[in-house]
Structures are given as C-alpha cells and as structure tokens.
Design an enzyme around this catalytic site. Sequence first.
Site, PDB file in Angstrom:
ATOM      1  N   ASP A   1      83.600  46.373  -3.458  1.00 28.08           N
ATOM      2  CA  ASP A   1      82.595  45.740  -4.320  1.00 28.08           C
ATOM      3  C   ASP A   1      81.433  46.650  -4.699  1.00 28.08           C
ATOM      4  OD1 ASP A   1      82.282  43.245  -5.685  1.00 28.08           O
ATOM      5  OD2 ASP A   1      80.451  42.930  -4.544  1.00 28.08           O
TER       6      ASP A   1
ATOM      7  N   SER B   1      79.888  48.856  -0.653  1.00 27.70           N
ATOM      8  CA  SER B   1      78.646  49.083  -1.403  1.00 27.70           C
ATOM      9  C   SER B   1      78.228  50.553  -1.290  1.00 27.70           C
ATOM     10  CB  SER B   1      77.566  48.128  -0.897  1.00 27.70           C
ATOM     11  OG  SER B   1      76.487  48.058  -1.790  1.00 27.70           O
TER      12      SER B   1
ATOM     13  N   HIS C   1      79.297  39.267  -2.221  1.00 24.99           N
ATOM     14  CA  HIS C   1      79.228  40.726  -2.197  1.00 24.99           C
ATOM     15  C   HIS C   1      79.857  41.292  -0.927  1.00 24.99           C
ATOM     16  CE1 HIS C   1      77.903  44.769  -2.858  1.00 24.99           C
ATOM     17  NE2 HIS C   1      77.006  44.744  -1.888  1.00 24.99           N
TER      18      HIS C   1
END
Length: 454
Positions: A266, A240, A412
């Site tokens: 991701d 992230s 996620h």
Amino acid sequence: MSELQKQWAKARLGSQALGQPPAEMPITTTMPEFNEADEDKEMAGPSPGGFPFDDDSSSASSVSSTGTVIPSPGRALFARPQGFASRSMDPIPWTTYFERELFLKEEAGPDSGSRTSNKNKPTSITYHAYLTSPVGKGPLFVTHHGAGSSGLSFAVLSSEIRKRLPNAGILSLDARGHGSTTVTAASSVPGEGDETTGQAPPPLDLSLSTLASDLFTVIQLTRTAMHWPELPPIILVGHSLGGAVVTELAKSYRLGPSLLGYAVLDVVEGCAMDALQSMQTYLSTRPQGFASLKDGIDWHVRSRTIRNSTSARTSVPGLLAPVEELQRPELQQLPRGVAGTQGTAKPWRWKTDLAATQPFWEDWFVGLSKKFLEARGGKMLLLAGTDRLDTELTIGQMQGKYALQVFPEAGHFIHEDLPEKTAIALVDFHRRNDRSQLVLPPKVSDLLAQGKKV
C-alpha cells in the site's frame, strides 16, 4: 375475539355443564366493525399456549433481531453504547508470534560501517529485531514497517505465514527512531565504545539511503548472530515507508542472488506524495497521549486505524511508552512531544514523533515507482484500492512487470487488517519465485558423455 364469539363460547360452555347439546354458533350476515386498535392489541398479545410466536424462517427470529428480545422495563433502551464490553484490549506479548528478539549492536569506528551525524560525531546504533528462524532451506521473510510503526506490525502476519509455510523464517526489525532501536553518541575515549558521552545524541538521520543501509546491516548482523553459513533465500516485505526502503535495497542488489523478490504494501509514489500534503493536519487531530496502554489499543480499533483487534493488541504496545521512559537520553533521538505534558493524566506517549520526520518525507517517495519497476527480482504490489495506482505503475502492470493484488476491504495497514489474506498472497509469491523448485533439463554435453543420442 369479537363480542359475538364470546357470547357463543359462553353459551356452549354453559350447556355442556348442564348436559345439554351444545348450541350452534349463530350465523349473522353482519360483519363486526373492525377496530384497528383492538386488532393491534390482539396481535401484540401472547400466542395460544402462552408461548411467544417464533418463526425460524424469519430474520426476526435471529438473536441479533430486536423483535426476539423483550427488555425489562428498567432497561435503558436508548443508552449510549459503552464500547466493546466483551472485547478484550489486553496487550498480546511478542513471544506469542516470534521465537526471539535480537539486540544487534553496530560499533562506532571508521571500519565498522557506523553512521556519523552532520557534525561528524561518531554514533553507535543498537538495532532491535524480532526473529523466527527458517527451518532447513526455508525462505526468510524480512519485513520493514512504515513510519511511526514498529517490527510488531508484522507479528500476526508472521504467524499466518508459518501456518502456510512451516519452514519459513521471519525477521522484523525496528527502524532507527522507532520501537526499541536506539542511536547514541559514541564515547571518544578508546576502549569505551559501549559508553555514551552524556551529551545529547546527534540528530537522527532518517534518509532513505540510511534506512536501506540499516536494513542490509540488520540482515548481515542477524546472519552473524545466528551463525548461518550463508543467507537463506530472502523475500523483502515493506509497508508504506518500508516499501520504499525494501525497494531501495533491492535496486542496490547488495543481497545478490539471495534475494528472490520483494513485496510492497500500500504505497505508490503519486498517491504518497499527495497524502503528504495533509499529513500534518492528520497528526494534529491524533491524540497526543493515552491514559493507559489499553486506551491506546482501543483508540486504534475504534478509529479504524487498525481494523483487526488482535493485530492492534499486538502491535500498539510497540508504538507507545510511558513518559518517564521516553525521557531517557538514549531515547531522545527525535522530539517526542513530551514538553509541556508533565501531568500524569495521559502518561502513555508515542515513541516516534512523526511530525519531526517531515524533512525526510519527500526523499522517501520520490522516484519510487521507477525504482520498483527497475529493481531485480520478483515484484508484487498489494494495495487497498486500485485508485492508488499512478500512471507509471498502471502501464507496468499492463505489461506484466509485477504481480498486483487488491484488498478493497482493508485500510492502509493491509497486513494488520487482513493478515490471513496477506499471508496467502506472500506465500504464493514465494512459490512462484522459489528457484529451488526449478527443474532444469540436462546439459547436452552430459547426455553425450553418457553415450546417449541427442
């Protein structure tokens, strides 16, 4: 058994007792009237021999099937489930996965590379990181977590990497404002660099350039602390926000030839920018605190924020702390939502107030796709779904500019939900970019010097 059969059986048993030949069963052309209720009773009754019927070839014979378990009359059949009674939510210590933890202090001063606040007050930062050293010429996987997480986010993954690549090392840091990394205002008195002014720390700088510089500094300070003569081959891994940080550092080429490649987990520019629009709504629905650390772990698992209970038991302790600890001056770099929560009902609070980081959100992700494609070194993108790809990355993937792997069954937090599969992908990525395995042909000049014909 029908009434006619009962009469025949009674007559047969009576004749045997008197020593007479058994009576033949009467033959009738009239079928007994079918009674569905009686048939159901017979089917529900015990099978011959007093044993319940059990067919192993049927799914009904499974232990998980309600057809094989007959509850006692006093059992509450429709009671609300009370959670995972057999699943432990006890925290797992970091020592299970890492060799040591490091506290790397960067002193304040004009030549020390220290940061300064908006008011030009010098600051001192103590980085906290977890380390398992590489063996021999093994690679070093340097990981950077996402916003609100900590270095423990990669703990279980580090163990899986070592299973498949035993000589690999892992360095996982806590970013500033996260985990146990602290920023303090340096003393203005010469010789007292380890003391603080007693005043409130300066505003925390979470800009992308600062975070990338922090990551580079941690790598260099670790090399000094561990007395490595040179940096080992490095694979950068970021999740992230961490993906944007490792991309920024890779593009700067500050690590030089030591950098083999970088993997981003991701995060895609277009998808990230869209998600920011609803971030405040998500944060408003998240619990502000927990009654215990176990409750915090349980919430992450039940909400499927983290879909692997072992990962949650390892990483969540790095996200929460008692209110008393968060009120220490050196830890108040960000507003942490403690005001107005003086009660002790939910004393475990988030270490990082994500809502307070909003001024930096756009800076983190703007231009990420372009930088990811342009930076030097091998590139790999791991996603939880192909719908996350934006146009620029889709074109780049078609042109073979980077490796793409998709885990649709993950959330996620790919590396926490599926640590084994993520480790396999990263180890394979390292092997494809490992320069030590390259076998170059001999130079023509060397062949001529040896008297060989070319």
